[in-house]
Design an enzyme around this catalytic site. Sequence first.
Site: not given
Ligand code: KIV
Length: 268
Positions: A118, A185
């Site tokens: 991320e 997201e």
């Molecule tokens: O951790 C997760 O499940 C995610 C999704 C929400 C994209 O990153």
Amino acid sequence: MEPRKPLTLHRLRAMHAAGEKIAMLTCYDACFARVLDDAGVDVLLVGDSLGMVLQGQPSTVPVTLDEMAYHVQCVARGNRSAWVIGDLPFGSYHASLAQAVDSAARLMQAGAHMVKLEGGGWTAPIVAALVERGIPVCAHLGLTPQSVHALGGYRVQGRDDEGADTLRRHAAELGAAGAAMLVLELVPSALAAELATTLPMPVIGIGAGVGVAGQVLVLHDMLGLTPGRPPRFVRNFQQEGGAVDAAIRRYVAAVKDGSFPDESLHGY
Ligand code: KIV
């Protein structure tokens, strides 16, 4: 029925080029890995959302690399043909490039085909270092749950001009660094659709509208198992009843034919 050919990065890119939508779901164990794979889900994301879904944590922040490696192993054992992405958890790639490479190697050795991390431009050198070492990377922009405390909650990102420009810049930097996929997201649909058409890699949306290359949902959300009111972008595919695999097949079909998400119900 003929067993399906294993999904590869090459095939995912071909699907993207041909305009075939990519159906992704989170998955945390061997049993569901087999069900999802048999139902035609293209990509299994071993997400750090397991912290909230399986462990009952208030956020994804407490999830450790050991826990992620364990769940990647479980999913890899149950899966036969889907593409498996392992989430690098909070703190496992933040300190240095060396730390990021070691953490990604753990998840690849546990059975992941790709790792996800991320964050914006600061992660571009990490993406480049992993890609250089033969590790495919999925980037993740917009609402990045590992930064929930800095973002002030689970809110839509890129709504104003400045936020949208920052997202465009970060997405371009990650594309240039070699990210092979991008999860977006909680981003307004118009901005997500713009990014999906301008970026080279497939953009997978969650709460980002229908104009992207594919969709992902948290498995327990789309089966209606998560306690409390679900976020607006979720559809409960189990509501019509029937077996779990029928609900998963409905999800795959709705992603592929573009009927999920429905902007009027699930859009921002
Ligand atoms: O951790 C997760 O499940 C995610 C999704 C929400 C994209 O990153």
